[in-house]
Design an enzyme around this catalytic site. Structure first.
Site, PDB file in Angstrom:
ATOM      1  N   LYS A 198       1.976   1.911  -5.190  1.00  0.00           N
ATOM      2  CA  LYS A 198       2.452   1.209  -6.251  1.00  0.00           C
ATOM      3  C   LYS A 198       1.396   1.556  -7.713  1.00  0.00           C
ATOM      4  O   LYS A 198       2.467   1.778  -8.600  1.00  0.00           O
ATOM      5  CB  LYS A 198       2.821  -0.089  -6.020  1.00  0.00           C
ATOM      6  CG  LYS A 198       3.591  -0.702  -4.980  1.00  0.00           C
ATOM      7  CD  LYS A 198       3.637  -2.119  -4.782  1.00  0.00           C
ATOM      8  CE  LYS A 198       2.193  -2.715  -4.164  1.00  0.00           C
ATOM      9  NZ  LYS A 198       2.035  -2.168  -2.999  1.00  0.00           N
ATOM     10  N   GLN A 213       1.801  -6.154  -3.121  1.00  0.00           N
ATOM     11  CA  GLN A 213       2.497  -6.371  -1.694  1.00  0.00           C
ATOM     12  C   GLN A 213       3.721  -5.459  -1.473  1.00  0.00           C
ATOM     13  O   GLN A 213       3.949  -4.388  -2.085  1.00  0.00           O
ATOM     14  CB  GLN A 213       2.467  -7.755  -1.338  1.00  0.00           C
ATOM     15  CG  GLN A 213       1.446  -8.503  -1.065  1.00  0.00           C
ATOM     16  CD  GLN A 213       0.523  -8.947  -2.482  1.00  0.00           C
ATOM     17  OE1 GLN A 213       1.340  -9.512  -3.077  1.00  0.00           O
ATOM     18  NE2 GLN A 213      -0.613  -8.758  -2.669  1.00  0.00           N
ATOM     19  N   THR A 215      -5.969 -11.772   3.591  1.00  0.00           N
ATOM     20  CA  THR A 215      -7.072 -11.197   2.998  1.00  0.00           C
ATOM     21  C   THR A 215      -8.192 -12.168   2.633  1.00  0.00           C
ATOM     22  O   THR A 215      -9.243 -11.750   2.110  1.00  0.00           O
ATOM     23  CB  THR A 215      -6.546 -10.558   1.689  1.00  0.00           C
ATOM     24  OG1 THR A 215      -6.202 -11.660   0.748  1.00  0.00           O
ATOM     25  CG2 THR A 215      -5.733  -9.377   1.628  1.00  0.00           C
ATOM     26  N   GLY A 273     -10.901  -3.217   3.390  1.00  0.00           N
ATOM     27  CA  GLY A 273     -11.400  -2.106   4.149  1.00  0.00           C
ATOM     28  C   GLY A 273     -10.777  -1.957   5.465  1.00  0.00           C
ATOM     29  O   GLY A 273     -11.295  -1.117   6.457  1.00  0.00           O
ATOM     30  N   LYS A 318       3.102  10.056  -0.428  1.00  0.00           N
ATOM     31  CA  LYS A 318       2.196  10.625   0.532  1.00  0.00           C
ATOM     32  C   LYS A 318       2.952  11.706   1.627  1.00  0.00           C
ATOM     33  O   LYS A 318       2.665  11.831   2.776  1.00  0.00           O
ATOM     34  CB  LYS A 318       1.531   9.498   1.477  1.00  0.00           C
ATOM     35  CG  LYS A 318       1.094   8.431   0.683  1.00  0.00           C
ATOM     36  CD  LYS A 318      -0.006   7.617   1.150  1.00  0.00           C
ATOM     37  CE  LYS A 318      -1.588   7.875   1.289  1.00  0.00           C
ATOM     38  NZ  LYS A 318      -2.296   6.678   1.721  1.00  0.00           N
ATOM     39  N   ASP A 342       2.633  14.615   1.319  1.00  0.00           N
ATOM     40  CA  ASP A 342       1.545  15.642   1.742  1.00  0.00           C
ATOM     41  C   ASP A 342       0.929  15.228   3.183  1.00  0.00           C
ATOM     42  O   ASP A 342       0.362  16.139   3.753  1.00  0.00           O
ATOM     43  CB  ASP A 342       0.500  15.763   0.734  1.00  0.00           C
ATOM     44  CG  ASP A 342      -0.085  14.514   0.192  1.00  0.00           C
ATOM     45  OD1 ASP A 342       0.618  13.688  -0.082  1.00  0.00           O
ATOM     46  OD2 ASP A 342      -1.107  14.262   0.333  1.00  0.00           O
ATOM     47  N   GLY A 346      -4.549  -4.202  -3.560  1.00  0.00           N
ATOM     48  CA  GLY A 346      -5.533  -3.297  -3.938  1.00  0.00           C
ATOM     49  C   GLY A 346      -4.855  -2.178  -4.573  1.00  0.00           C
ATOM     50  O   GLY A 346      -4.005  -1.642  -3.531  1.00  0.00           O
ATOM     51  N   HIS A 347      -4.719  -1.625  -5.655  1.00  0.00           N
ATOM     52  CA  HIS A 347      -3.797  -0.552  -6.134  1.00  0.00           C
ATOM     53  C   HIS A 347      -4.902   0.385  -6.930  1.00  0.00           C
ATOM     54  O   HIS A 347      -5.514   0.455  -7.505  1.00  0.00           O
ATOM     55  CB  HIS A 347      -2.906  -1.116  -7.470  1.00  0.00           C
ATOM     56  CG  HIS A 347      -1.960  -2.057  -7.007  1.00  0.00           C
ATOM     57  ND1 HIS A 347      -1.205  -2.641  -7.677  1.00  0.00           N
ATOM     58  CD2 HIS A 347      -1.696  -2.436  -5.624  1.00  0.00           C
ATOM     59  CE1 HIS A 347      -0.254  -3.593  -7.063  1.00  0.00           C
ATOM     60  NE2 HIS A 347      -0.891  -3.517  -6.073  1.00  0.00           N
ATOM     61  N   ARG A 379      -5.645   0.342   8.402  1.00  0.00           N
ATOM     62  CA  ARG A 379      -4.253   0.094   8.364  1.00  0.00           C
ATOM     63  C   ARG A 379      -3.509   0.472   9.828  1.00  0.00           C
ATOM     64  O   ARG A 379      -3.898   1.535  10.317  1.00  0.00           O
ATOM     65  CB  ARG A 379      -3.551   0.643   7.339  1.00  0.00           C
ATOM     66  CG  ARG A 379      -4.039   0.007   5.777  1.00  0.00           C
ATOM     67  CD  ARG A 379      -3.335   0.863   4.594  1.00  0.00           C
ATOM     68  NE  ARG A 379      -3.860   0.476   3.441  1.00  0.00           N
ATOM     69  CZ  ARG A 379      -4.199   1.221   2.347  1.00  0.00           C
ATOM     70  NH1 ARG A 379      -3.598   2.552   2.368  1.00  0.00           N
ATOM     71  NH2 ARG A 379      -4.737   0.645   1.161  1.00  0.00           N
ATOM     72  N   ASP A 439       0.964  -1.022  -0.016  1.00  0.00           N
ATOM     73  CA  ASP A 439      -0.025  -0.148   0.127  1.00  0.00           C
ATOM     74  C   ASP A 439       1.040   1.215  -0.073  1.00  0.00           C
ATOM     75  O   ASP A 439       0.307   2.404   0.445  1.00  0.00           O
ATOM     76  CB  ASP A 439      -1.039  -0.015   1.172  1.00  0.00           C
ATOM     77  CG  ASP A 439      -1.926  -1.217   1.209  1.00  0.00           C
ATOM     78  OD1 ASP A 439      -2.142  -1.901   0.234  1.00  0.00           O
ATOM     79  OD2 ASP A 439      -2.201  -1.669   2.182  1.00  0.00           O
TER      80      ASP A 439
END
Ligand code: GDP
Ligand code: IMO
Ligand code: MG
Length: 427
Positions: free
Chosen positions: A16, A223, A128, A301, A330, A332, A40-41, A304, A13
């Protein structure tokens, strides 16, 4: 032109999807080489947000051929749903290529994933639940079902019977569940065969021919380095090799064709599922990072787990993958902190340690040693060059670069395709 690998440098996460999408228009092919729909991209293009699980991020770039390589495990029902969902949003998926050697996830893999997690109780991995581990286990155990088996009904039946003979014993006698009927799985999977046939091909040949012609091939990891089954925080890992070596085996491209390996790294750290995490913040600071970064799983969902940047992990990612560059994402999200701690070493049993420990027990006992850097308060989302950033943000990047061991060649300042500072072009 050579092949470029983009991989997660932490626990997944990292961004990528966004990083791959950014290079998409320069690439002729974008290839997934491992994992499955545990990934999940997220890609944000203008006001549109896409969450991709099996399809490579290159599916969103019309000029690019998306490829699912031999190292991926495919749940056909999920793949077809994903294709349908994108088609409904006007995305053309007709160029997709799928390796005939890729393995398939079947209903019994999903069932076994879920029941074995339940049986592990407190020791669970926090998977998952998509059947990833059991599908790779069958691959290694040589009882897996591959894409090409779909096109030979008698072989498919034979292989399903072989696999289910043992599985049903385990499901019924160990897990106290109902057995799974061969006929039901056979009928469902033969139904997938006709839909998948046009996409199925020898993707290794396709990619090597492209490389011979000088075309750019992007290999999109899922991953991350610390979820790698060999190099990660075993057993709290996924069941494939997201690290750079996996890109070669999972796509059928020789390592000599790969000349750049880009590690996607968040300006802080997150992890989903169980396992050690030395810089984890279990307090209000961790809550703030989660809220500011929107740190909730794209696939499940789940919230994290969050913590500060860990330079030992970054250095380890450089070593294991031979990273040539980092893409720092990230940044920001860190706006607004007075001080930003960065983990520069661990204390383990009273001793300072500068590299990731080789023993998992030590890793569980590692306490972070922090250096604190001054933060910044100005919104940085509109920055497009380093000089647009506040001085302290530039100093933070420079410091991370020095202690992490590879250049920060791109900086993410927002989720959007254009919200990036390109320090040095990758291509
Ligand atoms: P992946 O699995 O590595 O592709 O990452 P995910 O998509 O699961 O999670 C990354 C999240 O961060 C997504 O929601 C992205 O849209 C978002 N993202 C990526 N880069 C940036 C960035 O530089 N800034 C911000 N604010 N969000 C980003
Ligand atoms: P992307 O590609 C973050 C984690 C799970 C669990 C462990 C094993 O979006 O970065 P699995 O279902 O693979 O057997 O679960 O790995 N995990 C991920 N964490 N991002 C991912 O993918 C992940 N894929 C698996 O949470 O801890
Ligand atoms: Mg993700």
């Amino acid at each position: 032109m050579p092949a470029i690998v983009l991989i997660g440098a932490q626990w997944g996460d990292e961004g990528k999807g966004k990083a791959t999408d950014l290079l998409g228009d320069k690439a002729a092919y974008v290839v997934r080489y491992q994992g499955g729909n545990n990934a999940g991209h997220t890609v944000v293009i203008g006001r549109e947000k896409y969450a991709l699980h099996l399809l490579p991020s290159g599916i969103l770039t019309p000029s690019c051929v998306p490829v699912i390589g031999n190292g991926v495990v495919i749940d056909p029902a999920v793949l077809l749903e994903e294709i349908k969902g994108l088609n409904e949003r006007g995305v053309d998926t007709s160029k997709l290529k799928i390796s005939t050697n890729a393995h398939l996830i079947t209903p019994y893999h999903r069932t076994i994933d879920k029941v074995s997690e339940r049986f592990l109780g407190k020791a669970k991995i926090g998977t998952t639940g998509r059947g990833i581990g059991p599908a790779y286990a069958d691959k290694i155990n040589r009882i897996g079902i591959r894409v090409q088996d779909l096109f030979d009904p008698s072989i498919l039946r034979q292989k399903l019977e072989g696999a289910l003979r043992d599985k049903n014993q385990v499901l019924i006698k160990v897990f106290n569940r109902k057995g799974i009927e061969v006929d039901a799985v056979l009928a469902e999977y033969l139904g997938f065969a006709e839909i998948l046939r046009p996409y199925a091909t020898d993707t290794s040949l396709l990619l090597n021919n492209a490389l011979d012609k000088g075309e750019l091939v992007l290999l999109e990891g899922s991953q991350g380095t610390l979820l790698d089954v060999d190099h990660g925080t075993y057993p709290f890992v996924t069941s494939s090799n997201p690290t750079a070596g996996g890109a070669s085996t999972g796509s059928g491209i020789g390592p000599t064709k790969i000349n750049r390996v880009i590690g996607i790294v968040k300006a802080y750290t997150t992890r989903v599922g169980s396992g050690p995490f030395p810089t984890e913040l279990l307090d209000a600071a961790g809550e703030k990072l989660r809220a500011d970064g929107g740190e909730f799983g794209t696939t499940t969902g789940r919230a994290r787990r969050t913590g500060w940047y860990d330079a030992l992990i970054a250095r380890y990612a450089v070593r294991i993958n031979g990273l040539t560059d980092f893409f720092l994402t990230k940044l920001d999200v860190l706006t607004g902190w007075e001080k930003i701690p960065v983990c520069v070493a661990y204390e383990i049993n009273g001793k300072r340690v500068d590299e990731l420990p080789a023993s998992q027990t030590d890793f569980h006992h590692a306490k972070p040693i922090y250096e604190s850097l001054p933060g910044w308060s100005d919104n940085i989302s509109s920055a497009r060059k380093l000089s647009d950033l506040p001085e302290n943000a530039r100093a933070y990047i420079k410091y991370l670069e020095e202690i992490s061991g590879a250049p920060m060649s791109a900086i993410g300042v927002g989720p959007g395709r254009d919200e990036t500072i390109v320090v040095k072009d990758f291509v």
